[in-house]
Design a protein around this motif. Structure first.
Motif, PDB file in Angstrom:
ATOM      1  N   MET A 220      -3.377 -14.769   0.696  1.00 47.73           N
ATOM      2  CA  MET A 220      -3.470 -13.313   0.699  1.00 47.73           C
ATOM      3  C   MET A 220      -2.334 -12.709   1.499  1.00 47.73           C
ATOM      4  SD  MET A 220      -5.821 -11.109  -0.497  1.00 47.73           S
ATOM      5  CE  MET A 220      -6.156  -9.388  -0.384  1.00 47.73           C
ATOM      6  N   ASP A 221      -2.038 -13.300   2.700  1.00 47.05           N
ATOM      7  CA  ASP A 221      -0.968 -12.786   3.554  1.00 47.05           C
ATOM      8  C   ASP A 221       0.392 -12.999   2.928  1.00 47.05           C
ATOM      9  OD1 ASP A 221      -2.795 -12.012   5.431  1.00 47.05           O
ATOM     10  OD2 ASP A 221      -2.686 -13.879   6.577  1.00 47.05           O
ATOM     11  N   THR A 222       0.560 -14.114   2.254  1.00 47.47           N
ATOM     12  CA  THR A 222       1.841 -14.397   1.598  1.00 47.47           C
ATOM     13  C   THR A 222       2.099 -13.422   0.459  1.00 47.47           C
ATOM     14  OG1 THR A 222       0.706 -16.028   0.229  1.00 47.47           O
ATOM     15  CG2 THR A 222       1.904 -16.869   2.145  1.00 47.47           C
ATOM     16  N   ALA A 223       1.035 -13.002  -0.248  1.00 52.58           N
ATOM     17  CA  ALA A 223       1.162 -12.016  -1.335  1.00 52.58           C
ATOM     18  C   ALA A 223       1.594 -10.660  -0.776  1.00 52.58           C
ATOM     19  CB  ALA A 223      -0.150 -11.872  -2.081  1.00 52.58           C
TER      20      ALA A 223
ATOM     21  N   GLN B 278       3.272 -10.169   1.954  1.00 51.30           N
ATOM     22  CA  GLN B 278       4.642 -10.270   2.463  1.00 51.30           C
ATOM     23  C   GLN B 278       5.656 -10.114   1.339  1.00 51.30           C
ATOM     24  OE1 GLN B 278       4.802 -13.970   4.567  1.00 51.30           O
ATOM     25  NE2 GLN B 278       3.679 -13.161   6.347  1.00 51.30           N
ATOM     26  N   ASN B 279       5.290 -10.490   0.123  1.00 47.27           N
ATOM     27  CA  ASN B 279       6.201 -10.380  -1.024  1.00 47.27           C
ATOM     28  C   ASN B 279       6.312  -8.943  -1.554  1.00 47.27           C
ATOM     29  OD1 ASN B 279       6.716 -13.102  -0.923  1.00 47.27           O
ATOM     30  ND2 ASN B 279       5.110 -13.624  -2.418  1.00 47.27           N
ATOM     31  N   LEU B 280       5.432  -8.027  -1.133  1.00 47.21           N
ATOM     32  CA  LEU B 280       5.462  -6.631  -1.611  1.00 47.21           C
ATOM     33  C   LEU B 280       6.591  -5.866  -0.936  1.00 47.21           C
ATOM     34  CD1 LEU B 280       1.646  -5.735  -1.629  1.00 47.21           C
ATOM     35  CD2 LEU B 280       3.069  -6.363  -3.572  1.00 47.21           C
ATOM     36  N   LEU B 281       7.238  -5.058  -1.716  1.00 48.66           N
ATOM     37  CA  LEU B 281       8.361  -4.243  -1.210  1.00 48.66           C
ATOM     38  C   LEU B 281       7.990  -2.755  -1.287  1.00 48.66           C
ATOM     39  CD1 LEU B 281      11.182  -6.136  -3.104  1.00 48.66           C
ATOM     40  CD2 LEU B 281      10.692  -6.313  -0.662  1.00 48.66           C
ATOM     41  N   PRO B 282       8.405  -1.959  -0.277  1.00 48.48           N
ATOM     42  CA  PRO B 282       8.053  -0.521  -0.317  1.00 48.48           C
ATOM     43  C   PRO B 282       8.981   0.267  -1.232  1.00 48.48           C
ATOM     44  CG  PRO B 282       9.263  -1.014   1.689  1.00 48.48           C
ATOM     45  CD  PRO B 282       9.124  -2.310   0.953  1.00 48.48           C
ATOM     46  N   CYS B 283       8.408   1.298  -1.852  1.00 55.11           N
ATOM     47  CA  CYS B 283       9.199   2.224  -2.684  1.00 55.11           C
ATOM     48  C   CYS B 283       9.916   3.189  -1.755  1.00 55.11           C
ATOM     49  CB  CYS B 283       8.290   2.966  -3.651  1.00 55.11           C
ATOM     50  SG  CYS B 283       9.136   4.287  -4.555  1.00 55.11           S
ATOM     51  N   ASN B 284      11.209   3.414  -1.976  1.00 55.06           N
ATOM     52  CA  ASN B 284      12.010   4.302  -1.108  1.00 55.06           C
ATOM     53  C   ASN B 284      11.606   5.780  -1.241  1.00 55.06           C
ATOM     54  OD1 ASN B 284      13.536   2.143  -0.145  1.00 55.06           O
ATOM     55  ND2 ASN B 284      14.961   2.305  -1.877  1.00 55.06           N
ATOM     56  N   ILE B 285      10.932   6.149  -2.320  1.00 49.27           N
ATOM     57  CA  ILE B 285      10.600   7.562  -2.575  1.00 49.27           C
ATOM     58  C   ILE B 285       9.183   7.880  -2.098  1.00 49.27           C
ATOM     59  CG2 ILE B 285      10.356   9.321  -4.385  1.00 49.27           C
ATOM     60  CD1 ILE B 285      12.474   7.299  -5.875  1.00 49.27           C
ATOM     61  N   CYS B 286       8.184   7.123  -2.570  1.00 53.44           N
ATOM     62  CA  CYS B 286       6.795   7.450  -2.228  1.00 53.44           C
ATOM     63  C   CYS B 286       6.223   6.573  -1.115  1.00 53.44           C
ATOM     64  CB  CYS B 286       5.902   7.385  -3.464  1.00 53.44           C
ATOM     65  SG  CYS B 286       5.748   5.718  -4.134  1.00 53.44           S
ATOM     66  N   GLY B 287       6.899   5.456  -0.774  1.00 51.75           N
ATOM     67  CA  GLY B 287       6.451   4.605   0.320  1.00 51.75           C
ATOM     68  C   GLY B 287       5.365   3.608  -0.048  1.00 51.75           C
ATOM     69  N   ARG B 288       4.943   3.576  -1.285  1.00 53.23           N
ATOM     70  CA  ARG B 288       3.929   2.610  -1.704  1.00 53.23           C
ATOM     71  C   ARG B 288       4.575   1.231  -1.878  1.00 53.23           C
ATOM     72  NH1 ARG B 288       2.091   5.578  -6.852  1.00 53.23           N
ATOM     73  NH2 ARG B 288       0.802   3.754  -7.245  1.00 53.23           N
ATOM     74  N   HIS B 289       3.770   0.155  -1.789  1.00 54.96           N
ATOM     75  CA  HIS B 289       4.285  -1.219  -1.866  1.00 54.96           C
ATOM     76  C   HIS B 289       4.032  -1.822  -3.240  1.00 54.96           C
ATOM     77  CE1 HIS B 289       4.149  -0.506   2.435  1.00 54.96           C
ATOM     78  NE2 HIS B 289       5.016  -1.519   2.565  1.00 54.96           N
ATOM     79  N   PHE B 290       5.047  -2.489  -3.770  1.00 52.13           N
ATOM     80  CA  PHE B 290       4.965  -3.128  -5.090  1.00 52.13           C
ATOM     81  C   PHE B 290       5.647  -4.492  -5.023  1.00 52.13           C
ATOM     82  CE2 PHE B 290       5.043   1.435  -5.816  1.00 52.13           C
ATOM     83  CZ  PHE B 290       4.017   1.632  -6.722  1.00 52.13           C
ATOM     84  N   THR B 291       5.352  -5.317  -6.007  1.00 56.37           N
ATOM     85  CA  THR B 291       6.112  -6.568  -6.154  1.00 56.37           C
ATOM     86  C   THR B 291       7.492  -6.210  -6.673  1.00 56.37           C
ATOM     87  OG1 THR B 291       5.288  -6.865  -8.391  1.00 56.37           O
ATOM     88  CG2 THR B 291       4.074  -7.987  -6.627  1.00 56.37           C
TER      89      THR B 291
END
Length: 203
Positions: A1-4, A6-19
């Motif tokens: 779960m933690d490794t998943a 860590q792989n998420l990256l934040p969106c520069n516009i809205c700040g949400r995290h995505f793969t």
């Protein structure tokens, strides 16, 4: 779960995290949405849709219009003068003295004078009134000429006839006179009532 996570990256516009793959699809869409300016919602237009009522736009007042000077000081002085004159009048009424003369009428400098009737109105009322008064003045100017044209020059004014007495009115007057004679004591002379023609009721 933690490794998943860590792989998420934040969106520069809205700040949400995505793969990484999802972020590549999301960022261009996010840019479009945030750069778009939403039009303000017009509830009046929405309500009037499908009806026959026209949606008229309000006239915008020009921003460069010069501001009017307020004459609050003059209004304040007029108000105080009116209160003082009212107090003097009440004192005079209590003491039984004659009333003092009323204060002179005050002319509001903000009001516009009508050139036809010389009355004064505020700006909005003056616009409506002056057009109306102009039409009325034009009608009044035409009215005497129209009356003169209607009356034909060949005809002369006939004098009015005096109203004639009907037989019913005549008998009623006679009955009243007889009743009056019966009520009056003997030896007193009564004046006979005159008919509208000028003759007394016996003749």
């Amino acid at each position: 779960m933690d490794t998943a996570n860590q792989n998420l990256l934040p969106c520069n516009i809205c700040g949400r995290h995505f793969t990484q793959d999802a972020l590549a699809r999301h960022e261009p869409i996010c840019k479009k949405i945030f750069n778009k300016k939403r039009k303000p919602f017009n509830s009046l237009k929405q309500r009037l849709q499908g009806t026959e009522i026209p949606t008229a736009k309000k006239k915008q007042t020009p921003k460069n219009q010069p501001e009017k000077k307020s004459n609050w000081r003059q209004q304040h002085e007029n108000f105080i003068a009116a209160i003082r004159s009212a107090k003097l009048a009440t004192i005079a009424m209590k003491e039984g003295r004659p009333l003092p003369p009323p204060p002179p009428p005050v002319i509001n400098p903000d009001y516009i004078q009508c050139p036809y009737c010389m009355r004064r109105f505020n700006e909005a009322a003056a616009e409506r009134h002056i057009n109306f008064c102009k039409e009325q003045a034009a009608r009044r100017a035409l009215a005497p000429g129209q009356k003169a044209a209607k009356a034909s020059p060949g005809k002369q004014a006939t004098p009015k006839k005096e109203p004639t007495l009907t037989s019913a009115v005549g008998t009623l007057l006679q009955n009243r006179e007889q009743e009056h004679d019966m009520e009056s004591p003997p030896g007193t002379t009564q004046k006979k009532p005159l008919l509208p023609s000028g003759k007394d009721s016996t003749g």
